[in-house]
Scaffold this motif. Sequence first.
Motif, PDB file in Angstrom:
ATOM      1  N   ALA A 112       2.540   7.335 -20.689  1.00 57.99           N
ATOM      2  CA  ALA A 112       2.428   6.676 -21.993  1.00 57.99           C
ATOM      3  C   ALA A 112       1.821   5.299 -21.812  1.00 57.99           C
ATOM      4  N   LYS A 119       1.199   3.269 -26.993  1.00 59.77           N
ATOM      5  CA  LYS A 119       2.146   4.384 -26.915  1.00 59.77           C
ATOM      6  C   LYS A 119       1.506   5.768 -26.890  1.00 59.77           C
ATOM      7  N   ILE A 169       0.076   9.127 -25.449  1.00 59.19           N
ATOM      8  CA  ILE A 169       0.439   9.906 -24.266  1.00 59.19           C
ATOM      9  C   ILE A 169      -0.820  10.564 -23.711  1.00 59.19           C
ATOM     10  N   TRP A 197       8.937   6.897 -20.340  1.00 58.86           N
ATOM     11  CA  TRP A 197       8.890   6.940 -21.794  1.00 58.86           C
ATOM     12  C   TRP A 197       9.805   8.051 -22.295  1.00 58.86           C
ATOM     13  N   ALA A 208       4.408   8.314 -27.763  1.00 62.43           N
ATOM     14  CA  ALA A 208       5.787   8.176 -27.294  1.00 62.43           C
ATOM     15  C   ALA A 208       6.597   7.390 -28.323  1.00 62.43           C
TER      16      ALA A 208
END
Length: 68
Positions: free
Chosen positions: A6, A11, A13, A31, A64
Amino acid sequence: MVKELACRKCKCITTGKVCPSCKSSDLTPDWEGIVVVANPKESKIARTLKISVDGWKKEHPKYALKVT
């Protein structure tokens, strides 16, 4: 099995070494939780997670919930 990482910045992925969304290399295997964003302009969850419309890519919709 491929390890998913992540991005600490946005954030997103990914399985690569660079974030496909913001191009950051600050990735972590630490994460929790996954959210799939289909339409960030209308999503309250996207706003809460601060997923920007500019950084969002249709081919990379997984983010995430918690990144440490």
